[in-house]
Motif scaffolding. Structure first.
Motif, PDB file in Angstrom:
ATOM      1  N   LYS A 263       0.825  -1.211   0.000  1.00 12.47           N
ATOM      2  CA  LYS A 263       0.000   0.000   0.000  1.00 12.47           C
ATOM      3  C   LYS A 263       0.858   1.259   0.000  1.00 12.47           C
ATOM      4  N   LEU A 264       2.028   1.174   0.661  1.00  9.58           N
ATOM      5  CA  LEU A 264       2.895   2.349   0.820  1.00  9.58           C
ATOM      6  C   LEU A 264       4.017   2.382  -0.223  1.00  9.58           C
ATOM      7  N   ASN A 265       3.852   1.640  -1.321  1.00 10.45           N
ATOM      8  CA  ASN A 265       4.813   1.683  -2.442  1.00 10.45           C
ATOM      9  C   ASN A 265       6.213   1.204  -2.088  1.00 10.45           C
ATOM     10  N   ARG A 266       6.274   0.187  -1.238  1.00 14.31           N
ATOM     11  CA  ARG A 266       7.551  -0.469  -0.952  1.00 14.31           C
ATOM     12  C   ARG A 266       7.526  -1.876  -1.540  1.00 14.31           C
ATOM     13  N   HIS A 267       8.728  -2.410  -1.799  1.00 13.69           N
ATOM     14  CA  HIS A 267       8.850  -3.819  -2.187  1.00 13.69           C
ATOM     15  C   HIS A 267       8.925  -4.663  -0.919  1.00 13.69           C
ATOM     16  N   PHE A 268       8.709  -5.965  -1.079  1.00 14.58           N
ATOM     17  CA  PHE A 268       8.684  -6.818   0.111  1.00 14.58           C
ATOM     18  C   PHE A 268       9.045  -8.251  -0.246  1.00 14.58           C
ATOM     19  N   ILE A 269       9.499  -8.980   0.768  1.00 16.51           N
ATOM     20  CA  ILE A 269       9.648 -10.433   0.706  1.00 16.51           C
ATOM     21  C   ILE A 269       9.152 -10.967   2.040  1.00 16.51           C
ATOM     22  N   GLY A 270       8.224 -11.912   2.005  1.00 14.96           N
ATOM     23  CA  GLY A 270       7.731 -12.518   3.240  1.00 14.96           C
ATOM     24  C   GLY A 270       8.028 -14.008   3.260  1.00 14.96           C
ATOM     25  N   ILE A 271       8.361 -14.499   4.447  1.00 13.71           N
ATOM     26  CA  ILE A 271       8.569 -15.942   4.643  1.00 13.71           C
ATOM     27  C   ILE A 271       7.617 -16.388   5.746  1.00 13.71           C
ATOM     28  N   GLU A 272       6.902 -17.470   5.524  1.00 11.06           N
ATOM     29  CA  GLU A 272       5.972 -17.966   6.552  1.00 11.06           C
ATOM     30  C   GLU A 272       5.885 -19.484   6.456  1.00 11.06           C
ATOM     31  N   GLN A 273       6.007 -20.187   7.600  1.00  7.99           N
ATOM     32  CA  GLN A 273       6.056 -21.656   7.535  1.00  7.99           C
ATOM     33  C   GLN A 273       4.682 -22.307   7.397  1.00  7.99           C
ATOM     34  N   SER A 274       3.610 -21.605   7.773  1.00  7.72           N
ATOM     35  CA  SER A 274       2.273 -22.181   7.595  1.00  7.72           C
ATOM     36  C   SER A 274       1.760 -21.851   6.190  1.00  7.72           C
ATOM     37  N   LEU A 275       1.434 -22.872   5.429  1.00 14.74           N
ATOM     38  CA  LEU A 275       0.894 -22.643   4.079  1.00 14.74           C
ATOM     39  C   LEU A 275      -0.455 -21.926   4.163  1.00 14.74           C
ATOM     40  N   LEU A 276      -1.248 -22.253   5.185  1.00 13.67           N
ATOM     41  CA  LEU A 276      -2.553 -21.609   5.339  1.00 13.67           C
ATOM     42  C   LEU A 276      -2.397 -20.098   5.539  1.00 13.67           C
ATOM     43  N   TYR A 277      -1.539 -19.689   6.467  1.00  8.82           N
ATOM     44  CA  TYR A 277      -1.339 -18.254   6.708  1.00  8.82           C
ATOM     45  C   TYR A 277      -0.754 -17.577   5.471  1.00  8.82           C
ATOM     46  N   THR A 278       0.171 -18.284   4.789  1.00 10.82           N
ATOM     47  CA  THR A 278       0.755 -17.727   3.561  1.00 10.82           C
ATOM     48  C   THR A 278      -0.343 -17.474   2.527  1.00 10.82           C
ATOM     49  N   ALA A 279      -1.288 -18.403   2.443  1.00  8.18           N
ATOM     50  CA  ALA A 279      -2.390 -18.268   1.473  1.00  8.18           C
ATOM     51  C   ALA A 279      -3.279 -17.071   1.837  1.00  8.18           C
ATOM     52  N   TRP A 280      -3.570 -16.900   3.126  1.00  6.91           N
ATOM     53  CA  TRP A 280      -4.359 -15.726   3.528  1.00  6.91           C
ATOM     54  C   TRP A 280      -3.633 -14.437   3.144  1.00  6.91           C
ATOM     55  N   GLY A 281      -2.315 -14.414   3.387  1.00  9.59           N
ATOM     56  CA  GLY A 281      -1.518 -13.229   3.041  1.00  9.59           C
ATOM     57  C   GLY A 281      -1.493 -12.971   1.551  1.00  9.59           C
ATOM     58  N   GLU A 282      -1.323 -14.043   0.776  1.00  6.46           N
ATOM     59  CA  GLU A 282      -1.285 -13.903  -0.685  1.00  6.46           C
ATOM     60  C   GLU A 282      -2.625 -13.387  -1.198  1.00  6.46           C
ATOM     61  N   TYR A 283      -3.716 -13.887  -0.635  1.00  6.55           N
ATOM     62  CA  TYR A 283      -5.040 -13.410  -1.015  1.00  6.55           C
ATOM     63  C   TYR A 283      -5.169 -11.914  -0.721  1.00  6.55           C
ATOM     64  N   ARG A 284      -4.732 -11.493   0.462  1.00  7.79           N
ATOM     65  CA  ARG A 284      -4.798 -10.064   0.826  1.00  7.79           C
ATOM     66  C   ARG A 284      -3.954  -9.230  -0.133  1.00  7.79           C
ATOM     67  N   LEU A 285      -2.771  -9.733  -0.496  1.00  4.78           N
ATOM     68  CA  LEU A 285      -1.907  -8.999  -1.425  1.00  4.78           C
ATOM     69  C   LEU A 285      -2.595  -8.825  -2.773  1.00  4.78           C
ATOM     70  N   GLN A 286      -3.307  -9.863  -3.212  1.00  2.68           N
ATOM     71  CA  GLN A 286      -3.981  -9.779  -4.510  1.00  2.68           C
ATOM     72  C   GLN A 286      -5.156  -8.804  -4.474  1.00  2.68           C
ATOM     73  N   GLN A 287      -5.689  -8.544  -3.280  1.00  2.00           N
ATOM     74  CA  GLN A 287      -6.789  -7.581  -3.132  1.00  2.00           C
ATOM     75  C   GLN A 287      -6.282  -6.144  -2.957  1.00  2.00           C
ATOM     76  N   THR A 288      -4.958  -5.990  -2.867  1.00  2.00           N
ATOM     77  CA  THR A 288      -4.357  -4.708  -2.472  1.00  2.00           C
ATOM     78  C   THR A 288      -3.699  -4.016  -3.650  1.00  2.00           C
ATOM     79  N   ASP A 289      -3.883  -2.708  -3.725  1.00  2.00           N
ATOM     80  CA  ASP A 289      -3.147  -1.896  -4.700  1.00  2.00           C
ATOM     81  C   ASP A 289      -2.322  -0.858  -3.970  1.00  2.00           C
ATOM     82  N   ALA A 290      -1.239  -0.413  -4.602  1.00  2.00           N
ATOM     83  CA  ALA A 290      -0.465   0.693  -4.047  1.00  2.00           C
ATOM     84  C   ALA A 290      -1.400   1.874  -3.869  1.00  2.00           C
ATOM     85  N   GLY A 291      -1.274   2.575  -2.765  1.00  2.00           N
ATOM     86  CA  GLY A 291      -2.124   3.733  -2.518  1.00  2.00           C
ATOM     87  C   GLY A 291      -3.416   3.409  -1.809  1.00  2.00           C
ATOM     88  N   ASP A 292      -3.712   2.114  -1.583  1.00  2.00           N
ATOM     89  CA  ASP A 292      -4.932   1.760  -0.847  1.00  2.00           C
ATOM     90  C   ASP A 292      -4.879   2.316   0.571  1.00  2.00           C
TER      91      ASP A 292
END
Length: 318
Positions: A263-292
């Motif tokens: 949202k704040l126009n930064r790049h990122f790398i995330g690591i998470e050992q739970s596939l479920l939590y990673t999937a929730w995060g990936e879903y949120r990222l796909q719903q997000t645009d810079a500037g939201d």
């Protein structure tokens, strides 16, 4: 159990993951050695296996929310309370894995509760310059009959270089309601007259009392047990990085820091050992645009909890 239509919590199962989510996630055995492969990605895996494979000196800022030293269940992975010396050794292990990935002028923020802080502090001090210990007030917290309720958490602000690091103090001012203006020669100082009342933009301190814990009617809420609010992460990201910088989160949970970075126009790398939590995060990222929008942060200013303007901004959220 069916949810109220106002309940925005993201808690789908892997079997019901929305289309296009699981195939976007990287894994430990994928190609992770090059910046182009990992930038703006979430990686499902153990941080201790993934970090060594990432490019060195890639991150301008690291946000680290390790398991606190308490008994807790995370998506079937149990974290057991360790002895102090074992927790210190565990802390040193992730620091050793993370350090080579940080640029020389990078900053690091580490989350803890007060008990974990006692173990953490000596280890952090051996590896970094401790700049501050931020305390943020959690609205929730279980009452206790034989002790004070735990209403606070710590965030350690650390730098690699004691003098050379990013800190944008003007990006993180807090707008507070002026009850009695501070006057100089009869003139009220520093306050702004707005439709919502009189406000003053104050220098940010190391006590954050303006954070709401995500709850079920907020779009950012997930089923993760220790989710950090976007507003809290926005303060860190705005103060200690610049647009285009890269933020590394080795314990990314449901992706709150990654979503806020995007949202704040930064790049990122995330690591998470739970596939479920990673999937929730990936879903949120796909719903997000810079500037939201970020709840509680509008027009470049952090508002106090539950102020009128913050309430109004909330209604405009997607």
């Amino acid at each position: 159990m069916s949810k109220s239509p106002r309940n925005k919590t993201i808690d789908f199962s892997l079997a019901n993951a929305p289309a296009g989510v699981l195939n976007q996630i990287l894994h430990e055995d994928d190609q992770l050695e090059h910046r182009a492969a990992v930038i703006d990605q979430t990686i499902n895996g153990d941080a201790f296996n993934v970090l060594p494979r990432l490019p060195d000196k890639i991150a301008d800022l690291a946000i680290v929310d390790p398991p606190y030293n308490l008994n807790k269940k995370y998506d079937g992975l149990d974290f057991k309370k360790m002895t102090d010396s074992d927790y210190r050794a565990y802390t040193q292990r992730w620091i050793d894995a993370l350090l080579p990935k940080l640029k020389p002028q990078a900053s690091l923020y580490v989350f803890a509760d007060w008990q974990t802080s006692i173990s953490l502090a000596p280890v952090l001090e051996q590896n970094f310059t401790i700049k501050n210990r931020i305390t943020w007030q959690r609205e929730k917290g279980r009452g206790a009959l034989t002790n004070w309720k735990n209403g606070m958490e710590d965030i350690w602000f650390l730098t690699r270089d004691p003098n050379n690091y990013t800190f944008n103090v003007n990006r993180v001012k807090q707008r507070r309601q002026v009850i009695a203006p501070y006057r100089i020669a009869g003139q009220a100082r520093d306050w702004k007259e707005t439709a919502a009342g009189r406000f003053r933009d104050t220098m940010p301190s190391n006590f954050w009392d303006d954070i709401s814990i995500p709850y079920w009617s907020m779009p950012e809420n997930t089923g993760h047990p220790t989710q950090k609010p976007e507003k809290l992460l926005a303060k860190i990201i705005l103060a200690s990085s610049n647009p285009g910088d890269l933020i590394l989160d080795p314990f990314a949970g449901a992706g709150s820091s990654l979503v806020t970075a995007k949202k704040l126009n930064r790049h990122f790398i995330g690591i998470e050992q739970s596939l479920l939590y990673t999937a929730w995060g990936e879903y949120r990222l796909q719903q997000t645009d810079a500037g939201d929008s970020i709840q509680g942060y509008t027009d470049g200013v952090f508002w106090e909890r539950n102020t009128l303007a913050a309430q109004r901004a909330r209604h405009h959220h997607h």
